[in-house]
Design a protein around this motif. Structure first.
Motif, PDB file in Angstrom:
ATOM      1  N   ARG A  87     -25.049  16.215   3.076  1.00 40.53           N
ATOM      2  CA  ARG A  87     -24.402  17.714   2.508  1.00 40.53           C
ATOM      3  C   ARG A  87     -23.511  16.990   1.585  1.00 40.53           C
ATOM      4  O   ARG A  87     -22.547  16.515   2.242  1.00 40.53           O
ATOM      5  CB  ARG A  87     -24.209  18.492   3.757  1.00 40.53           C
ATOM      6  CG  ARG A  87     -23.690  19.761   3.013  1.00 40.53           C
ATOM      7  CD  ARG A  87     -23.029  20.334   4.473  1.00 40.53           C
ATOM      8  NE  ARG A  87     -21.956  21.454   4.312  1.00 40.53           N
ATOM      9  CZ  ARG A  87     -22.325  22.679   4.206  1.00 40.53           C
ATOM     10  NH1 ARG A  87     -23.306  23.049   4.789  1.00 40.53           N
ATOM     11  NH2 ARG A  87     -21.348  23.471   3.753  1.00 40.53           N
ATOM     12  N   PRO A  88     -23.286  17.354   0.402  1.00 37.06           N
ATOM     13  CA  PRO A  88     -22.207  17.025  -0.664  1.00 37.06           C
ATOM     14  C   PRO A  88     -20.937  17.647  -0.137  1.00 37.06           C
ATOM     15  O   PRO A  88     -21.123  18.758   0.646  1.00 37.06           O
ATOM     16  CB  PRO A  88     -22.678  17.449  -1.832  1.00 37.06           C
ATOM     17  CG  PRO A  88     -23.813  18.434  -1.746  1.00 37.06           C
ATOM     18  CD  PRO A  88     -24.457  18.088  -0.384  1.00 37.06           C
ATOM     19  N   ASN A  89     -19.781  17.162  -0.435  1.00 39.36           N
ATOM     20  CA  ASN A  89     -18.593  17.907  -0.265  1.00 39.36           C
ATOM     21  C   ASN A  89     -18.185  19.176  -1.135  1.00 39.36           C
ATOM     22  O   ASN A  89     -17.934  20.191  -0.998  1.00 39.36           O
ATOM     23  CB  ASN A  89     -17.477  17.023  -0.428  1.00 39.36           C
ATOM     24  CG  ASN A  89     -17.522  15.805   0.386  1.00 39.36           C
ATOM     25  OD1 ASN A  89     -18.533  15.172   0.442  1.00 39.36           O
ATOM     26  ND2 ASN A  89     -16.363  15.153   0.998  1.00 39.36           N
ATOM     27  N   TYR A  90     -18.553  18.836  -2.429  1.00 39.74           N
ATOM     28  CA  TYR A  90     -18.374  19.653  -3.696  1.00 39.74           C
ATOM     29  C   TYR A  90     -19.541  19.985  -4.405  1.00 39.74           C
ATOM     30  O   TYR A  90     -20.494  19.389  -4.508  1.00 39.74           O
ATOM     31  CB  TYR A  90     -16.922  19.211  -4.179  1.00 39.74           C
ATOM     32  CG  TYR A  90     -15.869  19.238  -3.464  1.00 39.74           C
ATOM     33  CD1 TYR A  90     -15.174  20.262  -2.988  1.00 39.74           C
ATOM     34  CD2 TYR A  90     -15.607  17.708  -3.213  1.00 39.74           C
ATOM     35  CE1 TYR A  90     -13.980  20.067  -2.532  1.00 39.74           C
ATOM     36  CE2 TYR A  90     -14.365  17.368  -2.535  1.00 39.74           C
ATOM     37  CZ  TYR A  90     -13.674  18.569  -2.010  1.00 39.74           C
ATOM     38  OH  TYR A  90     -12.472  18.103  -1.419  1.00 39.74           O
ATOM     39  N   VAL A  91     -19.307  20.889  -4.981  1.00 39.85           N
ATOM     40  CA  VAL A  91     -20.606  21.455  -6.000  1.00 39.85           C
ATOM     41  C   VAL A  91     -20.068  22.189  -7.385  1.00 39.85           C
ATOM     42  O   VAL A  91     -18.995  22.920  -7.177  1.00 39.85           O
ATOM     43  CB  VAL A  91     -21.708  22.137  -5.555  1.00 39.85           C
ATOM     44  CG1 VAL A  91     -21.146  23.622  -4.962  1.00 39.85           C
ATOM     45  CG2 VAL A  91     -23.019  22.430  -6.417  1.00 39.85           C
ATOM     46  N   ILE A  92     -20.394  22.070  -8.373  1.00 40.83           N
ATOM     47  CA  ILE A  92     -20.043  22.839  -9.553  1.00 40.83           C
ATOM     48  C   ILE A  92     -21.448  23.615  -9.686  1.00 40.83           C
ATOM     49  O   ILE A  92     -22.724  23.115 -10.226  1.00 40.83           O
ATOM     50  CB  ILE A  92     -19.960  22.017 -10.874  1.00 40.83           C
ATOM     51  CG1 ILE A  92     -18.407  21.376 -11.014  1.00 40.83           C
ATOM     52  CG2 ILE A  92     -19.801  23.062 -11.897  1.00 40.83           C
ATOM     53  CD1 ILE A  92     -18.200  20.547 -11.969  1.00 40.83           C
TER      54      ILE A  92
END
Lengths: 268, 358
Positions: B113-118
């Motif tokens: 799971r990524p830490n951040y998203v745009i």
């Protein structure tokens, strides 16, 4: 019958008079201006040079003297040329306008002496240019060719004199244009521009270019220099001799008889 | 003579000799003089030349991850092998990368799971319109391209990116010259002063993006930069609904060289900008060490547009946040040569004025 005879004698004497007058009038305008004391020209060459000189004298009102000497008898070449011109009364108008070309076979020097309006027509620039052109013939031993070249140049200079476009360092003589070279240069420039613009268009077709820099991601004001030194090591000095700037116009001097002359010469 | 070190003249390379009256090192060949201090600094630079740069990234093989995502589907292209993931409702009918319709879908669990998203800001319509705009002004584009070519497939894909933070510690020396020109009556003089310029210090970078997908062309992913990080939020699987996501297959460690390269180039540029007042500056030695390096796993929104023209695939990528369109268009050979010859002929014609008038 008697009347007819009279008419015939009149006609004949008229023809005779005309045929006698022709060479007389020709002789009066035919200047003898080639003095080959050094004996380096053939009679034909002298005749042809003289013919050209006479045409130019008629056309431009400038006297032209060509002189070759086996030696200068110890005299300075400029003084020799000036005195020869003055003492023999060359020059056409009250200013004694004209030009003399002297070849000294002993020292292999040449000198151009100008007088009157000839000083204006032959600037220092013009004299040195003419000297260079002529001496290249003279050093090959082609004396007649050199003198013919001088007459071609004097023809140009006198024409320019009357057009008020005397050749000088600020108005140099232009050699005839080389159109082949010019067209090739134009073609090369045209191709460079054409290829350049088209390749620019081609590069617009692909904007997927990798990034090589991270300038957008610099932390603001994060650049801190801890060591900043500019240490002088050594100096190098080079000096280059300046190109001498040519003065324009004509420089003059006085001959032994007090006449003002311009001129210049060199060796071949 | 216990000192066996021989110093070389930095100007001409000759051997320097100690002159006791001048109290300086003197070159017998070029007459330059150097103080001991200058020579010490120069020899220190020589040693620096051999030092190895250190790039210390605190990055593990797998990279940082904010846990795992469960109940995901993976769509595997049978043609190119590309893998794309989506939430359990996702349906993939065509491969995002190659347009092939042969897709195998499997359920998977345990996706990092990524830490951040745009999140996506622009929709499918905007992407279509942006592609039409992209054709405009492209003079070498074949006339039929815009008409004949139809967009096969538009997919919104979250592309994995590693965001690198780091501090760069640099020690750079330059050969710099100042030139003074003057003249007297007969000569033109040129005096060139040579300097050894040293710049050492720190500079910081944050969030340099490097894509973690081997399927996405690196140049495309570089070119759609920049993203606006102000809209970056904590990741939530909700953002994936309706979109696909690409699973990273290039981990943070493998991505480091691309980040290093950009850090190095920009550090050199920033330091060179501090060397002012010289006519010429050339780097002599460059040492850049990276410290406190860190990488964050994030996902950025990208619209992938696949088109076919005369049997060939053309792919375009649009930044799903800013709308920047990136891609490679075909060049019409006839137009290319037409413009080349036409422009050349026009310039040649105008040049005739110069040929005959000057």
């Amino acid at each position: 019958m008697k009347k007819k005879k009279k008419l015939l004698t009149l006609l004949l004497s008229l023809v005779l008079a005309m045929t006698m007058m022709m060479p007389v009038s020709a002789a009066s305008s035919a200047y003898e201006r080639v003095f080959d004391d050094a004996g380096i020209l053939t009679a034909d060459e002298i005749a042809s040079l003289n013919e050209e000189i006479n045409q130019q004298i008629d056309a431009y009102d400038f006297d032209i003297v060509l002189l070759t000497v086996p030696s200068l008898d110890g005299k300075d070449i400029a003084a020799y040329a000036d005195d020869y011109y003055d003492e023999n009364g060359f020059g056409l108008d009250e200013d004694n306008s004209g030009v003399l070309f002297l070849i000294d076979m002993e020292e292999h020097n040449y000198y151009i002496s100008t007088c009157g309006e000839g000083i204006t027509a032959f600037t220092d620039y013009g004299i040195s240019r003419a000297g260079e052109k002529v001496s290249s013939y003279l050093s090959d031993g082609d004396y007649a060719g050199g003198l013919e070249e001088f007459l071609r140049i004097s023809n140009d200079y006198f024409t320019a004199y009357y057009d008020d476009t005397v050749y000088d360092s600020d108005n140099p003589y232009e050699e005839s244009k080389n159109y082949v070279v010019r067209e090739l240069i134009a073609l090369a420039i045209a191709l460079v521009v054409g290829v350049g613009i088209t390749l620019m268009m081609k590069s617009q077709m692909n904007n997927a270019k990798p990034q090589e820099y991270a300038g957008n991601y610099l932390k603001k004001d994060s650049l801190h220099l801890t060591n900043q030194r500019d240490m002088f090591l050594y100096s190098q000095i080079t000096k280059v001799k300046k190109e001498e700037k040519e003065d324009s116009g004509s420089s003059t001097h006085s001959s032994s008889s007090g006449t003002t002359h311009g001129g210049g010469g060199g060796s071949f | 003579m216990d000192d066996t070190i021989s110093y070389k003249c930095p100007c001409c390379g000759g051997t320097l000799v100690w002159n006791s009256t001048k109290q300086k090192m003197v070159c017998e060949y070029c007459d330059n003089e150097f103080t001991e201090e200058q020579m010490d600094e120069l020899s220190a630079e020589e040693e620096q030349k051999t030092a190895e740069p250190e790039m210390n990234w605190n990055v593990s093989d797998s990279g940082e991850s904010g846990g795992q995502m469960e109940h995901m589907k993976v769509h595997i292209c049978q043609s190119c092998g590309g893998e794309i993931i989506g939430d359990e409702n996702s349906v993939a009918t065509q491969c995002v990368y190659c347009g092939s319709p042969t897709i195998l879908t499997e359920n998977i669990s345990g996706v990092n799971r990524p830490n951040y998203v745009i999140p996506f800001q622009l929709d499918k319509k905007k992407a279509k319109a942006a592609l039409q705009d992209f054709y405009k002004g492209k003079r070498l584009l074949p006339n039929s391209f815009a008409k004949e070519n139809h967009i096969d497939k538009i997919s919104g894909v979250y592309v994995p990116f590693w965001l690198f933070d780091c501090d760069a510690n640099a020690h750079i020396t330059y050969d710099a010259t100042k030139v003074r020109i003057w003249s007297d009556k007969n000569y033109d003089y040129t005096k060139t002063d040579h300097y050894l310029v040293t710049r050492a210090g720190e500079i910081g970078f944050e969030k340099i993006p490097v894509d973690g997908s081997s399927k996405m062309a690196d140049n495309y992913m570089d070119a759609i930069e920049p993203f606006d990080y102000s809209q970056m939020t904590e990741f939530s699987p909700n953002f994936l609904s309706g979109y696909f996501a690409d699973k990273y297959d290039v981990d943070a460690k493998e991505s480091i060289p691309r980040a290093n390269n950009r850090v190095k180039n920009s550090t050199e540029q920033a330091f060179a900008d501090t060397v002012r007042g010289y006519e010429a500056v050339t780097p002599r030695t460059t040492h850049i060490n990276v410290e406190n390096g860190d990488a964050n796993y994030t996902m950025f929104p990208v619209w992938m547009l696949n088109t076919k023209y005369q049997g060939k695939n053309y792919s375009f990528a649009m930044n799903g946040q800013t709308g920047k369109m990136v891609g490679e268009l075909p060049t019409d050979k006839g137009k290319f040569w037409g413009y080349l010859l036409g422009i050349s002929a026009a310039v040649f014609a105008v040049a005739q004025l110069a040929v005959f008038l000057i």
